[in-house]
Design an enzyme around this catalytic site. Structure first.
Site, PDB file in Angstrom:
ATOM      1  N   SER A 253       0.852  -1.188   0.000  1.00  0.00           N
ATOM      2  CA  SER A 253       0.000   0.000   0.000  1.00  0.00           C
ATOM      3  C   SER A 253       0.885   1.234   0.000  1.00  0.00           C
ATOM      4  O   SER A 253       2.111   1.134  -0.008  1.00  0.00           O
ATOM      5  CB  SER A 253      -0.889   0.004   1.239  1.00  0.00           C
ATOM      6  OG  SER A 253      -0.085   0.296   2.374  1.00  0.00           O
ATOM      7  N   LYS A 254       0.232   2.389   0.029  1.00  0.00           N
ATOM      8  CA  LYS A 254       0.972   3.666   0.015  1.00  0.00           C
ATOM      9  C   LYS A 254       2.003   3.717   1.134  1.00  0.00           C
ATOM     10  O   LYS A 254       3.043   4.349   0.993  1.00  0.00           O
ATOM     11  CB  LYS A 254      -0.006   4.831   0.181  1.00  0.00           C
ATOM     12  CG  LYS A 254      -0.787   5.141  -1.068  1.00  0.00           C
ATOM     13  CD  LYS A 254      -0.848   6.653  -1.301  1.00  0.00           C
ATOM     14  CE  LYS A 254      -1.519   7.000  -2.603  1.00  0.00           C
ATOM     15  NZ  LYS A 254      -2.979   6.899  -2.514  1.00  0.00           N
ATOM     16  N   ARG A 255       1.691   3.068   2.234  1.00  0.00           N
ATOM     17  CA  ARG A 255       2.617   3.059   3.368  1.00  0.00           C
ATOM     18  C   ARG A 255       4.014   2.589   2.967  1.00  0.00           C
ATOM     19  O   ARG A 255       5.001   2.951   3.573  1.00  0.00           O
ATOM     20  CB  ARG A 255       2.098   2.094   4.438  1.00  0.00           C
ATOM     21  CG  ARG A 255       1.442   2.738   5.608  1.00  0.00           C
ATOM     22  CD  ARG A 255       0.948   1.706   6.599  1.00  0.00           C
ATOM     23  NE  ARG A 255       0.457   0.474   6.015  1.00  0.00           N
ATOM     24  CZ  ARG A 255       1.045  -0.698   6.152  1.00  0.00           C
ATOM     25  NH1 ARG A 255       2.155  -0.805   6.852  1.00  0.00           N
ATOM     26  NH2 ARG A 255       0.519  -1.783   5.610  1.00  0.00           N
TER      27      ARG A 255
END
Ligand code: GLU
Length: 493
Positions: A253-255
């Site tokens: 994910s963006k994380r």
């Protein structure tokens, strides 16, 4: 390449079906790539279908970015892209049929009512799902609601019992209890179909032979199977691709940093390196070969070699691979690729237009060291800057005393002033003997020269760098660095 057919003799046709609800990320493009490889391997067709029926979540510019990303990576699709928003009449026809044949029903429940049902189910620790209220309306009740003009959706009449099974080409036999599947919505109150309806209608009407899609859609597949059954249509074959995980093994994910593919382009990754790396996210030839050209991937790709286990996305490895691809470019290709990045990234103080001849001399010294095209400006900026960011700490980093350093730079400057041939070999012949004369080790002496010439402690080979920089710039830099040292000595005294 084979004949457009697999063993089953059905012509191979696959689709990439992104929703323009965001910019395509690593996962989306891996799906596109596997579909493309599958189609090209069997000589089948690869079509692009934009699933733009979720009007509320549509993101401006997303469709264009999807097209741009595929073009950048060379994942060419066959024919024109389809847009589901232009095919609403088809979905409405199927809805009519499902309603008439008793496979679907109109639901008039308000948002508030649905919310109440949900709350109650949560309280009783039951899974949230539609409570079938409108499934059992009498004809009379239904006509009354219709006449009132109240908004409705259309729901699928999911069988209450039995199970739905299918054989996934990657995961094998999969079964779901129908009782767990909910009466899912087919047509929303805005007249747009849901993903489930439009996806099935289109896969059928476009003669899609294989659906290769991300793992997260696996739970939708029994719903799709039931729709195919109720419409009397032959379903395509399904293959759910393994999840892509971050290095911490949670879903990517963006994380985990950049995920939009276009950002990789901005960050100086080469499309051929991206393709190679993405192909290995879930597929392998033999668990050891890492480098594949696009042609080799097409030749070797097969679903049998796609694994079930999640694939870990490791940006470091991608960057390493990108560096290998950069080194494989011809000098001319590398220069062409690097130019827009130099123009974009070199400080504003560097005069534009950039001198192409000079760039051609600089690039051979950079190509070996760049892992991305963004690295190029960072590695090469000192070739272009008029003023280098000197500090005494930098100039004395090879642990030479300030006065000795200053004296050494002075001697170097004088020695080189009279040098008539300015090339790496002549520079080395004049400079190497100076170290012992100045009582310095070669390492310290060259370290000092490097910091004066480049403004940094690491750089391409010193003499080649000096050759490219030219006599005038080098002598200027030796003079400037002496000034910095002399100022600091004066401040101290
Ligand atoms: N529109 C869906 C998506 O965004 C397509 C899923 C599928 O391939 O069926 O991924």
């Amino acid at each position: 390449m084979q004949s457009g057919k697999q063993e089953s003799d059905i012509p191979i046709k696959v689709r990439f079906a992104p929703s323009p609800t965001g910019y395509p990320h690593i996962g989306n493009i891996r799906t596109a790539l596997f579909n493309w490889l599958f189609a090209r391997h069997y000589g089948g067709r690869f079509i692009l279908r934009i699933e733009d029926t979720d009007t509320a979540r549509k993101v401006e510019g997303a469709t264009q970015t999807i097209l741009d990303s595929l073009i950048w990576l060379g994942l060419n699709w066959d024919g024109k892209p389809y847009f589901q928003s232009q095919r609403l009449h088809l979905y409405h026809e199927v809805i009519q049929r499902l309603l008439q044949e008793g496979h679907a029903y109109r639901c008039y429940c308000s948002r508030q009512r649905l919310e109440k049902v949900r709350q109650e189910q949560m309280r009783q620790k039951q899974p949230p799902r539609y409570d079938h209220h409108c499934r059992y309306l009498s004809d009379q009740e239904r006509s009354k609601l219709e006449a009132s003009g109240i908004n409705s959706v259309v729901r699928f009449k999911t069988p209450l019992e039995g199970e739905t099974s299918f054989c996934d080409l990657i995961r094998g036999q999969i079964s779901f209890q129908n009782g767990t599947l909910d009466d899912f919505i087919l047509l929303k109150s805005d007249g747009y179909p849901t993903y489930h309806l439009a996806n099935v209608v289109d896969d059928h009407s476009m003669n899609i032979s294989h659906v290769l899609r991300a793992d997260e859609w696996l739970s939708s597949t029994p719903k799709h199977m039931l729709l195919y059954q109720s419409l009397g249509w032959q379903p395509p074959q399904f293959a759910h691709l393994p999840m892509i995980l971050g290095p911490d093994k949670s879903k990517l994910s963006k994380r985990h940093g950049t995920t939009a593919i276009t950002e990789y382009k901005e960050q100086g990754y080469l499309p051929q390196a991206m393709i190679n790396y993405l192909a290995l996210l879930g597929w392998s030839l033999d668990d050891k070969t890492e480098f594949f050209s696009q042609e080799e991937l097409v030749k070797n790709f097969s679903l049998e070699r796609v694994g079930k286990a999640g694939a870990i996305f490791n940006k470091e490895k991608l960057t390493w691979m990108n560096g290998v691809y950069i080194r494989q470019l011809s000098l001319e290709e590398f220069t062409q690729q690097a130019l827009p990045f130099l123009n974009r990234d070199l400080p504003a103080s560097v005069k534009r237009p950039l001198d192409n001849n000079y760039i051609r001399q600089v690039m051979p010294l950079i190509q070996e060291r760049a892992r991305t095209l963004v690295d190029v400006s960072q590695l090469a900026d000192f070739f272009f800057l008029e003023e280098l960011p000197y500090s005494t700490t930098l100039l004395l980093s090879s642990k030479i005393e300030a006065s000795v350093a200053m004296h050494s730079l002075r001697i170097v400057q004088v020695t080189l002033q009279s040098l008539s041939t300015w090339d790496a070999a002549s520079l080395e012949i004049s400079l190497r003997p100076l170290a012992p004369e100045l009582g310095l080790s070669t390492r310290k002496f060259f370290g000092l020269l490097r910091s004066a010439i480049t403004g940094r402690t690491a750089s391409p080979p010193l003499f080649q760098t000096m050759e490219v920089l030219g006599k005038k710039r080098c002598l200027q830099r030796f003079a400037n660095s002496q000034k910095v040292l002399s100022n600091s000595l004066m401040e101290k005294s």
